[in-house]
Design a protein around this motif. Structure first.
Motif, mmCIF file in Angstrom:
data_model
loop_
_atom_site.group_PDB
_atom_site.id
_atom_site.type_symbol
_atom_site.label_atom_id
_atom_site.label_comp_id
_atom_site.label_asym_id
_atom_site.label_seq_id
_atom_site.Cartn_x
_atom_site.Cartn_y
_atom_site.Cartn_z
ATOM 1 N N MET A 113 41.825 39.743 37.113
ATOM 2 C CA MET A 113 41.172 39.604 35.802
ATOM 3 C C MET A 113 39.748 40.170 35.838
ATOM 4 O O MET A 113 39.412 40.568 34.897
ATOM 5 N N ALA A 114 39.093 40.216 36.979
ATOM 6 C CA ALA A 114 37.825 40.818 37.122
ATOM 7 C C ALA A 114 38.002 42.450 36.664
ATOM 8 O O ALA A 114 37.258 43.028 36.025
ATOM 9 N N ALA A 115 39.156 43.062 37.326
ATOM 10 C CA ALA A 115 39.372 44.550 37.088
ATOM 11 C C ALA A 115 39.652 44.658 35.525
ATOM 12 O O ALA A 115 39.388 45.749 34.883
ATOM 13 N N LEU A 148 42.358 50.171 30.598
ATOM 14 C CA LEU A 148 42.503 48.628 30.053
ATOM 15 C C LEU A 148 44.066 48.377 29.594
ATOM 16 O O LEU A 148 44.536 47.522 29.758
ATOM 17 N N ASP A 149 44.309 49.469 28.587
ATOM 18 C CA ASP A 149 45.496 49.220 27.978
ATOM 19 C C ASP A 149 46.672 49.044 28.829
ATOM 20 O O ASP A 149 47.529 47.967 28.609
ATOM 21 N N VAL A 150 46.813 49.737 29.672
ATOM 22 C CA VAL A 150 47.981 49.827 30.893
ATOM 23 C C VAL A 150 47.559 48.283 31.655
ATOM 24 O O VAL A 150 48.839 47.612 32.014
ATOM 25 N N ARG A 151 46.574 48.100 32.117
ATOM 26 C CA ARG A 151 46.479 46.857 32.793
ATOM 27 C C ARG A 151 46.929 45.823 31.958
ATOM 28 O O ARG A 151 47.484 44.831 32.429
ATOM 29 N N PHE A 152 46.411 45.460 30.712
ATOM 30 C CA PHE A 152 46.725 44.362 30.070
ATOM 31 C C PHE A 152 48.303 44.305 29.995
ATOM 32 O O PHE A 152 48.884 43.283 30.016
ATOM 33 N N LEU A 153 48.887 45.289 29.537
ATOM 34 C CA LEU A 153 50.322 45.285 29.386
ATOM 35 C C LEU A 153 51.077 44.716 30.743
ATOM 36 O O LEU A 153 51.819 43.968 30.555
ATOM 37 N N THR A 154 50.489 45.367 31.721
ATOM 38 C CA THR A 154 51.398 45.066 33.036
ATOM 39 C C THR A 154 50.992 43.627 33.392
ATOM 40 O O THR A 154 51.975 42.921 33.761
ATOM 41 N N MET A 155 49.861 43.133 33.209
ATOM 42 C CA MET A 155 49.675 42.052 33.719
ATOM 43 C C MET A 155 50.211 40.865 32.699
ATOM 44 O O MET A 155 50.732 39.797 33.241
#
Length: 221
Positions: A152-154, A163-170
């Motif tokens: 979440m911190a990342a 940010l886009d890829v992290r959000f989708l993956t998470m």
């Protein structure tokens, strides 16, 4: 000359008694009316008491699901708002906003269940204890699919395409864990409101998953 007119009077031995009210019939009607009233009152009282007697209890699967899924949804709402406010891809922003809005509404519904059941919004039971194998699904105190504090911190610190890829993956992982929890409560309950809302949650999250996965494939080229 005409014969004299005589008036007949009943003799004391006349076997026909004077007409009397039918008291037996009157009491029968009154008893029937009383029985109907009592029956209606009992039925009314039963209608009021039955939900109170059969509503889910503090340690029930329904209460555990409502509490745990509220916590699960709260993280998804935060993730969705981050994407809605800061993602660079328009589709990712749209997906994030839809998830945040939808899951916030579902949190309200689950909290209203707990209030109607006379239960506190939080319980003393460990996370996922309402599931038969719930303890096995909790990793480092986190329910299925939930992001770690570090993840979440990342996500909060990420910028641009990262940010886009992290959000989708998470969020893909988060929704898969949520569906696992929904399937568990659907197996455990016949409470109409819970079944209806949980099934709607599952349908929505399955649609979200398709959109999330397609967007991730597109961004990854």
């Amino acid at each position: 000359m005409s014969a004299p007119t005589t008036t007949e009077t009943p003799s004391l031995g006349d076997p026909t008694p004077p007409e009397r009210p039918d008291t037996g019939r009157r009491w029968g009607v009154a008893a029937l009316a009383l029985a109907v009233v009592v029956g209606l009152l009992l039925g009314y009282a039963g209608g009021l008491l039955t939900p109170r007697l059969t509503r889910p209890g503090n340690a029930s699967a329904e209460a555990g699901f409502a509490r745990d899924m509220t916590t699960h949804h709260a993280q998804a709402v935060e993730m969705g708002l981050i994407a809605f406010q800061r993602a660079t891809d328009p589709e990712v922003r749209s997906i994030g906003g839809d998830i945040a809005l939808g899951q916030q509404g579902e949190m309200g519904a689950m909290q209203s269940w707990l209030r109607s059941w006379g239960l506190d919004p939080t319980g003393s039971q460990p996370p996922m204890s309402w599931m038969p194998d719930g303890a096995m699904t909790v990793k480092n105190g986190l329910m299925p699919g939930m992001a770690t504090p570090e993840e979440m911190a990342a996500l909060r610190a990420a910028q641009g395409r990262d940010l886009d890829v992290r959000f989708l993956t998470m969020m893909i992982k988060h929704h898969l864990g949520g569906i696992h929890m929904i399937d568990a409560v659907l197996d455990a309950t016949d409470e109409p409101d819970v079944v209806r809302t949980a099934q709607t949650m599952k349908n929505t999250q399955q649609t979200d998953l398709t959109n999330l996965q397609n967007a991730l494939k597109r961004l990854n080229g």
